[in-house]
Design a protein around this motif. Structure first.
Motif, PDB file in Angstrom:
ATOM      1  N   PRO A 118       0.830  -1.217   0.000  1.00  0.00           N
ATOM      2  CA  PRO A 118       0.000   0.000   0.000  1.00  0.00           C
ATOM      3  C   PRO A 118       0.861   1.263   0.000  1.00  0.00           C
ATOM      4  O   PRO A 118       1.953   1.283   0.577  1.00  0.00           O
ATOM      5  N   SER A 119       0.397   2.282  -0.644  1.00  0.00           N
ATOM      6  CA  SER A 119       1.129   3.538  -0.740  1.00  0.00           C
ATOM      7  C   SER A 119       1.439   4.088   0.654  1.00  0.00           C
ATOM      8  O   SER A 119       0.570   4.141   1.530  1.00  0.00           O
ATOM      9  N   GLY A 120       2.708   4.476   0.851  1.00  0.00           N
ATOM     10  CA  GLY A 120       3.107   5.071   2.112  1.00  0.00           C
ATOM     11  C   GLY A 120       3.337   4.094   3.249  1.00  0.00           C
ATOM     12  O   GLY A 120       3.577   4.514   4.385  1.00  0.00           O
ATOM     13  N   GLN A 121       3.290   2.783   2.968  1.00  0.00           N
ATOM     14  CA  GLN A 121       3.449   1.798   4.041  1.00  0.00           C
ATOM     15  C   GLN A 121       4.673   0.904   3.843  1.00  0.00           C
ATOM     16  O   GLN A 121       4.714  -0.223   4.327  1.00  0.00           O
ATOM     17  N   TYR A 122       5.673   1.429   3.160  1.00  0.00           N
ATOM     18  CA  TYR A 122       6.898   0.660   2.918  1.00  0.00           C
ATOM     19  C   TYR A 122       7.517   0.170   4.225  1.00  0.00           C
ATOM     20  O   TYR A 122       7.871  -1.003   4.368  1.00  0.00           O
ATOM     21  N   TYR A 123       7.652   1.084   5.192  1.00  0.00           N
ATOM     22  CA  TYR A 123       8.345   0.737   6.437  1.00  0.00           C
ATOM     23  C   TYR A 123       7.496  -0.150   7.349  1.00  0.00           C
ATOM     24  O   TYR A 123       8.011  -0.677   8.335  1.00  0.00           O
ATOM     25  N   ARG A 124       6.243  -0.343   7.013  1.00  0.00           N
ATOM     26  CA  ARG A 124       5.410  -1.269   7.778  1.00  0.00           C
ATOM     27  C   ARG A 124       5.745  -2.721   7.433  1.00  0.00           C
ATOM     28  O   ARG A 124       5.574  -3.628   8.260  1.00  0.00           O
ATOM     29  N   TYR A 125       6.239  -2.932   6.198  1.00  0.00           N
ATOM     30  CA  TYR A 125       6.432  -4.301   5.718  1.00  0.00           C
ATOM     31  C   TYR A 125       7.871  -4.642   5.340  1.00  0.00           C
ATOM     32  O   TYR A 125       8.177  -5.803   5.102  1.00  0.00           O
ATOM     33  N   LEU A 163      18.643  -4.463  -8.977  1.00  0.00           N
ATOM     34  CA  LEU A 163      17.642  -5.182  -8.192  1.00  0.00           C
ATOM     35  C   LEU A 163      16.228  -4.954  -8.717  1.00  0.00           C
ATOM     36  O   LEU A 163      15.334  -5.769  -8.457  1.00  0.00           O
ATOM     37  N   GLY A 164      16.037  -3.835  -9.423  1.00  0.00           N
ATOM     38  CA  GLY A 164      14.708  -3.538  -9.943  1.00  0.00           C
ATOM     39  C   GLY A 164      13.846  -2.724  -9.004  1.00  0.00           C
ATOM     40  O   GLY A 164      12.611  -2.775  -9.094  1.00  0.00           O
ATOM     41  N   VAL A 165      14.468  -1.958  -8.111  1.00  0.00           N
ATOM     42  CA  VAL A 165      13.689  -1.158  -7.159  1.00  0.00           C
ATOM     43  C   VAL A 165      13.910   0.340  -7.359  1.00  0.00           C
ATOM     44  O   VAL A 165      13.482   1.150  -6.542  1.00  0.00           O
ATOM     45  N   HIS A 166      14.585   0.699  -8.443  1.00  0.00           N
ATOM     46  CA  HIS A 166      14.847   2.114  -8.710  1.00  0.00           C
ATOM     47  C   HIS A 166      13.590   2.799  -9.222  1.00  0.00           C
ATOM     48  O   HIS A 166      12.932   2.320 -10.152  1.00  0.00           O
ATOM     49  N   GLU A 167      13.235   3.923  -8.579  1.00  0.00           N
ATOM     50  CA  GLU A 167      12.089   4.751  -8.973  1.00  0.00           C
ATOM     51  C   GLU A 167      10.777   3.971  -8.986  1.00  0.00           C
ATOM     52  O   GLU A 167       9.895   4.233  -9.803  1.00  0.00           O
ATOM     53  N   LYS A 168      10.665   3.020  -8.080  1.00  0.00           N
ATOM     54  CA  LYS A 168       9.392   2.328  -7.906  1.00  0.00           C
ATOM     55  C   LYS A 168       8.460   3.211  -7.081  1.00  0.00           C
ATOM     56  O   LYS A 168       8.891   4.094  -6.342  1.00  0.00           O
ATOM     57  N   GLN A 169       7.181   2.949  -7.177  1.00  0.00           N
ATOM     58  CA  GLN A 169       6.197   3.795  -6.507  1.00  0.00           C
ATOM     59  C   GLN A 169       6.128   3.535  -5.003  1.00  0.00           C
ATOM     60  O   GLN A 169       6.048   4.476  -4.204  1.00  0.00           O
ATOM     61  N   ASN A 170       6.200   2.261  -4.600  1.00  0.00           N
ATOM     62  CA  ASN A 170       5.941   1.914  -3.208  1.00  0.00           C
ATOM     63  C   ASN A 170       7.107   1.246  -2.485  1.00  0.00           C
ATOM     64  O   ASN A 170       7.038   1.018  -1.278  1.00  0.00           O
ATOM     65  N   ILE A 171       8.174   0.902  -3.202  1.00  0.00           N
ATOM     66  CA  ILE A 171       9.359   0.319  -2.571  1.00  0.00           C
ATOM     67  C   ILE A 171      10.600   1.027  -3.093  1.00  0.00           C
ATOM     68  O   ILE A 171      10.564   1.673  -4.141  1.00  0.00           O
ATOM     69  N   HIS A 172      11.684   0.909  -2.354  1.00  0.00           N
ATOM     70  CA  HIS A 172      12.933   1.542  -2.767  1.00  0.00           C
ATOM     71  C   HIS A 172      14.094   0.815  -2.091  1.00  0.00           C
ATOM     72  O   HIS A 172      13.881  -0.120  -1.314  1.00  0.00           O
ATOM     73  N   LEU A 173      15.303   1.243  -2.404  1.00  0.00           N
ATOM     74  CA  LEU A 173      16.490   0.673  -1.781  1.00  0.00           C
ATOM     75  C   LEU A 173      16.922   1.570  -0.632  1.00  0.00           C
ATOM     76  O   LEU A 173      17.326   2.715  -0.833  1.00  0.00           O
ATOM     77  N   ASP A 174      16.838   1.058   0.583  1.00  0.00           N
ATOM     78  CA  ASP A 174      17.279   1.798   1.757  1.00  0.00           C
ATOM     79  C   ASP A 174      18.792   2.002   1.730  1.00  0.00           C
ATOM     80  O   ASP A 174      19.539   1.104   1.315  1.00  0.00           O
ATOM     81  N   LEU A 175      19.237   3.152   2.204  1.00  0.00           N
ATOM     82  CA  LEU A 175      20.670   3.414   2.298  1.00  0.00           C
ATOM     83  C   LEU A 175      21.340   2.375   3.204  1.00  0.00           C
ATOM     84  O   LEU A 175      22.426   1.876   2.900  1.00  0.00           O
ATOM     85  N   GLU A 176      20.695   2.033   4.324  1.00  0.00           N
ATOM     86  CA  GLU A 176      21.271   1.055   5.242  1.00  0.00           C
ATOM     87  C   GLU A 176      21.481  -0.299   4.565  1.00  0.00           C
ATOM     88  O   GLU A 176      22.503  -0.959   4.769  1.00  0.00           O
TER      89      GLU A 176
END
Length: 238
Positions: free
Chosen positions: A85-92, A128-141
């Protein structure tokens, strides 16, 4: 037992729908993650050839196979992006964080074997295929953890390179890891897990330096090359 009144029922009744929907999302994530982890294992296995022999043709073939498997990974991350869901990346994101860190490390290893350079965060995200995705991204950590894992793998490669007679590889690795170490020293790390993992980097650096030193005293590499590498490492550390 007293029955809940209508007001309480009206408040709590929708909660079960929310709980069920969240459980459904987590189940979909787990199914996608099974596929991602399968490809992760295959990529890792294909690249283990470097610890047996450094045949250029075989390494090229292994990197090519890894690249093809990464294409499968990108498709799975596409599927993941659609269900978060939009805005819930850090939930999952705890579900796939470890896999992402390992994939960053493997992408970095492929780039090092192909070009001898450090992969940047954007390139890692694209592989990895997560660049400029809408709901997921690559964390710096996750990216940084992947680079620390790369240093450990390269310290192992430096040792194994000697066993099959490749004496120039440890010199290359020593310079590369010293520069990586210098980059990390520019950061003021506060995160506990990342800080602890970074503290282990000095042991990887030391292990590689010992390999280079042993090669130099045995006369298996040019003294000038070993001295140059040692001087580079010292200047980078400073």
């Amino acid at each position: 037992m007293a029955q809940p009144n209508k007001v309480v029922t009206d408040i709590f009744a929708p909660f079960q729908d929310y709980i069920n929907a969240e459980q459904d999302i987590r189940e979909e994530i787990r199914n996608i993650l099974k596929c991602i982890e399968k490809f992760l294992r295959e990529i890792h296995t294909s690249l283990q050839i470097i610890h047996c022999e450094m045949n250029c043709a075989q390494v090229h073939t292994s990197c090519l196979k890894a690249r093809q498997l990464f294409e499968e990974v990108t498709r799975e991350f596409d599927n993941l992006d659609k269900i978060i869901p939009s805005g819930q990346y850090y939930r999952y994101n705890d579900h796939w964080r470890y896999a992402t860190q390992r994939l960053c490390f493997l992408a970095a290893l492929v780039v090092f074997l192909e070009q001898g350079i450090l992969i940047d965060k954007v390139t890692a995200a694209k592989i990895l295929g997560v660049h400029e995705k809408q709901n997921i991204h690559l964390d710096l950590e996750d990216y940084l953890m992947g680079m620390l894992n790369l240093a450990t793998e390269l310290s192992r490669l430096a040792v194994n390179s000697v066993t099959y007679g490749d004496y120039s590889r440890p010199l290359q690795i020593s310079r590369f890891v010293a520069q990586l170490n210098a980059g990390f020293r520019l950061l003021n790390l506060k995160n506990d897990s990342l800080r602890k993992r970074f503290d282990a980097l000095k042991y990887d650096v030391k292990k590689i330096e010992e390999v280079v030193y042993d090669l130099s005293i045995r006369g298996l590499v040019q003294t000038s090359d070993a001295d140059s590498t040692q001087n580079d490492n010292q200047s980078v550390a400073q």
